[in-house]
Enzyme design. Structure first.
Site, PDB file in Angstrom:
ATOM      1  N   ASP A  16      12.257  10.545  -7.087  1.00  0.00           N
ATOM      2  CA  ASP A  16      13.005  11.701  -6.577  1.00  0.00           C
ATOM      3  C   ASP A  16      13.471  11.520  -5.133  1.00  0.00           C
ATOM      4  O   ASP A  16      14.434  12.155  -4.708  1.00  0.00           O
ATOM      5  CB  ASP A  16      12.122  12.960  -6.671  1.00  0.00           C
ATOM      6  CG  ASP A  16      10.792  12.751  -5.978  1.00  0.00           C
ATOM      7  OD1 ASP A  16      10.031  11.863  -6.414  1.00  0.00           O
ATOM      8  OD2 ASP A  16      10.511  13.446  -4.979  1.00  0.00           O
TER       9      ASP A  16
ATOM     10  N   GLY B  54       1.400   5.396  -3.884  1.00  0.00           N
ATOM     11  CA  GLY B  54       1.151   6.628  -4.634  1.00  0.00           C
ATOM     12  C   GLY B  54       0.079   6.403  -5.689  1.00  0.00           C
ATOM     13  O   GLY B  54       0.058   7.077  -6.725  1.00  0.00           O
ATOM     14  N   LYS B  55      -0.815   5.459  -5.414  1.00  0.00           N
ATOM     15  CA  LYS B  55      -1.888   5.155  -6.380  1.00  0.00           C
ATOM     16  C   LYS B  55      -2.805   6.341  -6.601  1.00  0.00           C
ATOM     17  O   LYS B  55      -3.335   6.530  -7.678  1.00  0.00           O
ATOM     18  CB  LYS B  55      -2.732   3.961  -5.896  1.00  0.00           C
ATOM     19  CG  LYS B  55      -1.988   2.660  -5.855  1.00  0.00           C
ATOM     20  CD  LYS B  55      -2.874   1.537  -5.368  1.00  0.00           C
ATOM     21  CE  LYS B  55      -3.308   1.687  -3.925  1.00  0.00           C
ATOM     22  NZ  LYS B  55      -2.238   1.639  -2.931  1.00  0.00           N
ATOM     23  N   GLY B  56      -2.982   7.155  -5.530  1.00  0.00           N
ATOM     24  CA  GLY B  56      -3.878   8.319  -5.623  1.00  0.00           C
ATOM     25  C   GLY B  56      -3.433   9.244  -6.740  1.00  0.00           C
ATOM     26  O   GLY B  56      -4.230   9.641  -7.589  1.00  0.00           O
TER      27      GLY B  56
ATOM     28  N   ARG C 207       5.820   5.261   8.540  1.00  0.00           N
ATOM     29  CA  ARG C 207       5.962   4.057   7.725  1.00  0.00           C
ATOM     30  C   ARG C 207       7.372   3.507   7.849  1.00  0.00           C
ATOM     31  O   ARG C 207       8.331   4.267   7.962  1.00  0.00           O
ATOM     32  CB  ARG C 207       5.676   4.374   6.263  1.00  0.00           C
ATOM     33  CG  ARG C 207       4.247   4.806   6.033  1.00  0.00           C
ATOM     34  CD  ARG C 207       3.998   5.158   4.581  1.00  0.00           C
ATOM     35  NE  ARG C 207       2.662   5.721   4.424  1.00  0.00           N
ATOM     36  CZ  ARG C 207       2.349   6.740   3.621  1.00  0.00           C
ATOM     37  NH1 ARG C 207       3.277   7.307   2.890  1.00  0.00           N
ATOM     38  NH2 ARG C 207       1.116   7.172   3.553  1.00  0.00           N
TER      39      ARG C 207
ATOM     40  N   GLY D 286       0.835  -1.207   0.000  1.00  0.00           N
ATOM     41  CA  GLY D 286       0.000   0.000   0.000  1.00  0.00           C
ATOM     42  C   GLY D 286       0.865   1.251   0.000  1.00  0.00           C
ATOM     43  O   GLY D 286       2.108   1.167   0.017  1.00  0.00           O
ATOM     44  N   ASP D 287       0.215   2.400  -0.073  1.00  0.00           N
ATOM     45  CA  ASP D 287       0.908   3.699  -0.056  1.00  0.00           C
ATOM     46  C   ASP D 287       1.909   3.851  -1.198  1.00  0.00           C
ATOM     47  O   ASP D 287       2.924   4.537  -1.051  1.00  0.00           O
ATOM     48  CB  ASP D 287       1.644   3.923   1.288  1.00  0.00           C
ATOM     49  CG  ASP D 287       0.729   3.731   2.469  1.00  0.00           C
ATOM     50  OD1 ASP D 287      -0.421   4.182   2.397  1.00  0.00           O
ATOM     51  OD2 ASP D 287       1.156   3.103   3.460  1.00  0.00           O
TER      52      ASP D 287
ATOM     53  N   GLN E  79      -4.943  -0.095  -0.797  1.00  0.00           N
ATOM     54  CA  GLN E  79      -3.907  -0.955  -0.193  1.00  0.00           C
ATOM     55  C   GLN E  79      -3.039  -1.559  -1.315  1.00  0.00           C
ATOM     56  O   GLN E  79      -2.950  -0.979  -2.385  1.00  0.00           O
ATOM     57  CB  GLN E  79      -4.508  -2.056   0.701  1.00  0.00           C
ATOM     58  CG  GLN E  79      -5.149  -1.536   1.974  1.00  0.00           C
ATOM     59  CD  GLN E  79      -6.573  -1.065   1.791  1.00  0.00           C
ATOM     60  OE1 GLN E  79      -7.380  -1.724   1.161  1.00  0.00           O
ATOM     61  NE2 GLN E  79      -6.911   0.071   2.351  1.00  0.00           N
TER      62      GLN E  79
ATOM     63  N   GLY F 294      -5.816   5.752   2.279  1.00  0.00           N
ATOM     64  CA  GLY F 294      -5.592   7.189   2.396  1.00  0.00           C
ATOM     65  C   GLY F 294      -5.007   7.692   1.095  1.00  0.00           C
ATOM     66  O   GLY F 294      -3.979   7.213   0.650  1.00  0.00           O
ATOM     67  N   HIS F 295      -5.707   8.596   0.438  1.00  0.00           N
ATOM     68  CA  HIS F 295      -5.151   9.166  -0.782  1.00  0.00           C
ATOM     69  C   HIS F 295      -4.722  10.587  -0.498  1.00  0.00           C
ATOM     70  O   HIS F 295      -5.469  11.346   0.105  1.00  0.00           O
ATOM     71  CB  HIS F 295      -6.194   9.270  -1.906  1.00  0.00           C
ATOM     72  CG  HIS F 295      -7.043   8.077  -2.067  1.00  0.00           C
ATOM     73  ND1 HIS F 295      -6.547   6.865  -2.432  1.00  0.00           N
ATOM     74  CD2 HIS F 295      -8.380   7.916  -1.921  1.00  0.00           C
ATOM     75  CE1 HIS F 295      -7.540   6.013  -2.509  1.00  0.00           C
ATOM     76  NE2 HIS F 295      -8.665   6.607  -2.193  1.00  0.00           N
TER      77      HIS F 295
ATOM     78  N   GLY G 137      -1.566   8.578  10.609  1.00  0.00           N
ATOM     79  CA  GLY G 137      -0.462   9.432  11.036  1.00  0.00           C
ATOM     80  C   GLY G 137       0.716   8.645  11.568  1.00  0.00           C
ATOM     81  O   GLY G 137       1.634   9.193  12.161  1.00  0.00           O
ATOM     82  N   ARG G 138       0.695   7.314  11.351  1.00  0.00           N
ATOM     83  CA  ARG G 138       1.807   6.496  11.846  1.00  0.00           C
ATOM     84  C   ARG G 138       2.994   6.588  10.893  1.00  0.00           C
ATOM     85  O   ARG G 138       2.826   6.763   9.693  1.00  0.00           O
ATOM     86  CB  ARG G 138       1.389   5.019  11.931  1.00  0.00           C
ATOM     87  CG  ARG G 138       0.454   4.731  13.072  1.00  0.00           C
ATOM     88  CD  ARG G 138       0.093   3.264  13.101  1.00  0.00           C
ATOM     89  NE  ARG G 138      -0.682   2.876  11.931  1.00  0.00           N
ATOM     90  CZ  ARG G 138      -1.067   1.641  11.673  1.00  0.00           C
ATOM     91  NH1 ARG G 138      -0.733   0.666  12.484  1.00  0.00           N
ATOM     92  NH2 ARG G 138      -1.790   1.361  10.614  1.00  0.00           N
TER      93      ARG G 138
HETATM   94  P1  IMP Z   1      -6.874  -2.754   8.372  1.00  0.00           P
HETATM   95  O1  IMP Z   1      -7.029  -2.699   6.886  1.00  0.00           O
HETATM   96  O2  IMP Z   1      -7.246  -1.487   9.065  1.00  0.00           O
HETATM   97  O3  IMP Z   1      -7.546  -3.962   8.951  1.00  0.00           O
HETATM   98  O4  IMP Z   1      -5.314  -2.944   8.683  1.00  0.00           O
HETATM   99  C1  IMP Z   1      -4.611  -4.139   8.358  1.00  0.00           C
HETATM  100  C2  IMP Z   1      -3.192  -3.840   7.883  1.00  0.00           C
HETATM  101  O5  IMP Z   1      -3.244  -3.166   6.635  1.00  0.00           O
HETATM  102  C3  IMP Z   1      -2.399  -2.918   8.804  1.00  0.00           C
HETATM  103  O6  IMP Z   1      -1.045  -3.290   8.743  1.00  0.00           O
HETATM  104  C4  IMP Z   1      -2.567  -1.546   8.182  1.00  0.00           C
HETATM  105  O7  IMP Z   1      -1.513  -0.680   8.499  1.00  0.00           O
HETATM  106  C5  IMP Z   1      -2.554  -1.930   6.717  1.00  0.00           C
HETATM  107  N1  IMP Z   1      -3.265  -0.976   5.861  1.00  0.00           N
HETATM  108  C6  IMP Z   1      -4.589  -0.837   5.710  1.00  0.00           C
HETATM  109  N2  IMP Z   1      -4.877   0.106   4.793  1.00  0.00           N
HETATM  110  C7  IMP Z   1      -3.705   0.570   4.354  1.00  0.00           C
HETATM  111  C8  IMP Z   1      -3.343   1.545   3.363  1.00  0.00           C
HETATM  112  O8  IMP Z   1      -4.166   2.152   2.699  1.00  0.00           O
HETATM  113  N3  IMP Z   1      -2.005   1.731   3.190  1.00  0.00           N
HETATM  114  C9  IMP Z   1      -1.066   1.023   3.868  1.00  0.00           C
HETATM  115  N4  IMP Z   1      -1.363   0.116   4.781  1.00  0.00           N
HETATM  116  C10 IMP Z   1      -2.661  -0.119   5.020  1.00  0.00           C
END
Ligand code: IMP
Length: 418
Positions: free
Chosen positions: A328, A15-17, A300, A12-13, A219, A40-41, A297-298
């Site tokens: 970059d 940069g798909k948004g 990565r 996940g994350d 994700q 989160g986008h 806000g955690r």
């Molecule tokens: P859940 O989807 O809230 O059940 O979280 C399960 C796992 O997926 C955890 O490790 C979250 O940090 C991760 N996770 C859920 N959604 C995202 C996302 O959009 N980006 C990155 N990690 C995610």
């Protein structure tokens, strides 16, 4: 016209948004097929940062957006996002599947309670109620968006499920559910969302041959419930296979698959990540890449790019081309590393293992390449530093997949199309 899929190839994350926003300009409709407001986008347009969780990213291009039946919807979050986007002067043309399951307050509470109970063995979920909501869907205890539109139906569904939920809440020593308040609140959500809720399955199948439809994954592949690092995964199928079950559009209608990968690797939450760098490099990437989760806000966890994982993800998703993001962020490093295999019990392996215990013991085998400076903000491939080009070409050759987009900054225009 055949559909386009945009899927995440890492945790996940990726940069798909931004990539979805870019491709959304050329399509008629953008569809989400799984996940919920755990996503989160962040999309930056003309120096304005938009952060949202549930709405498909295509909403910023003023396109028709669809939330498919495979998504879990928190109605309160959806209403807030609609308000936020309208407040920014955006037109909203949204359709939400009447079959999408609804996140209820007890899902959020149970998500938190289960994580607490797991202590240091927790998954590190976003605590948005995603897992408990999908569990209820599979257990046939779910409430669906369509139920919110019908007083009788909602009442009947709640009467069926709440005795079970009350027992579970008691077991976890959580607050008793106020059944009347819950019923009224969700009925009110239904009234407010009524104009958006409909049969997205018939709708999507009616337009898929004529219009250009983009399916936007949330994700990533390594968080997939089946293909990811189970149990440290989310509860849905972010892979392309999830598009069919999450929208009702048949596989033959998806013709182009764009996999999105960051030029390095990140992960939020717990679970193994073979290329994680706990020292200076990890901090450098986190700092430079602004690697803070949009949803929670955690911080990565960061490390080098992992080709074993990427090759696995390309295979599962049937990736035709890759959008490589955040190149970059690697600017200014003396050298960069690419994980080309894992070493497990003295042997080199090229497959992504299913066993977590095995994956935890895997040590990355690296190829080292000279670094570069000055990729930031470049809009043409020729303008990239030579070593950055070599890095991109190495990844493409190793995966046997063309890289069609390279992102060199957060802004819409900081994008190279090859
Ligand atoms: P859940 O989807 O809230 O059940 O979280 C399960 C796992 O997926 C955890 O490790 C979250 O940090 C991760 N996770 C859920 N959604 C995202 C996302 O959009 N980006 C990155 N990690 C995610």
């Amino acid at each position: 016209m055949p559909g386009i899929a945009i899927v995440g190839l890492q945790w996940g994350d990726e940069g798909k948004g931004k990539i979805t926003d870019y491709f959304a300009a050329g399509v008629d409709c953008v569809v989400r097929y799984q996940g919920g407001n755990n996503a989160g986008h962040t999309v930056v347009i003309k120096d304005k940062k938009y952060k949202f969780h549930l709405m498909p990213s295509g909403v910023l291009q003023g396109k028709k957006v669809v939330i498919g039946n495979g998504v879990v919807v928190d109605p309160e979050v959806l209403l807030n996002e609609i308000d936020m986007l309208k407040g920014n002067g955006l037109e909203i043309d949204l359709m939400v599947s009447d079959r999408a399951n609804v996140i209820m307050p007890y899902h959020r509470m149970l998500d938190g309670a289960e994580e607490n109970l797991l202590g240091n063995k927790k998954i590190g979920t976003t605590k948005r109620g995603i897992g408990p909501c999908y569990s209820d869907k599979i257990a046939r205890h779910g409430i669906r968006m369509g139920d919110l539109l019908n007083e009788e139906e909602l009442k009947e569904k709640l009467e069926r499920v709440l005795p079970i939920k009350q027992k579970i809440m008691e077991l976890y020593r959580l607050e008793k559910i106020d059944e009347k308040k819950l019923f009224e609140t969700y009925l009110e959500y239904g009234r407010k969302l009524q104009k958006y809720i409909g049969d997205t399955i018939y709708y999507l199948n009616s337009i898929i041959d004529e219009k250009r439809v983009l399916f936007e994954g949330a994700q990533g592949t390594l968080l997939d419930i089946d293909y990811g690092t189970y149990p440290f995964v989310t509860s849905s199928n972010p892979v392309t296979g999830g598009i069919c079950t999450g929208t009702g559009v048949p596989p033959k209608k998806i013709e182009r698959v764009i996999g999105v990968a960051k030029a390095y690797t990140t992960r939020v939450g717990m679970g193994p990540m073979p290329t994680e760098e706990r020292g200076k490099i990890g901090e450098y990437l986190a700092e430079k890449g602004g690697e803070i989760g949009t949803t929670t806000g955690r911080k990565r966890r960061c490390g080098w790019i992992d080709m074993v994982a990427l090759k696995y993800a390309c295979m599962i998703n049937g990736v035709d081309e890759i959008a490589l993001t955040k190149l970059d962020v690697l600017d200014g490093l003396e050298e960069v590393k690419i994980c080309v295999a894992y070493e497990y019990e003295g042997k080199e392996i090229a497959r992504f293992p299913s066993s977590l215990l095995t994956l935890e013991k895997c040590k990355p085998v690296y190829e080292t390449m000279p670094g570069w400076d000055g990729a930031r903000g470049k809009k043409k491939y020729e303008e990239l530093p030579e070593n950055a080009k070599k890095y991109v070409e190495y990844i493409s050759d190793h995966l046997g997949v063309e890289i069609s987009v390279v992102s060199t900054g957060a802004k819409r225009e900081e994008t190279i199309v090859l």
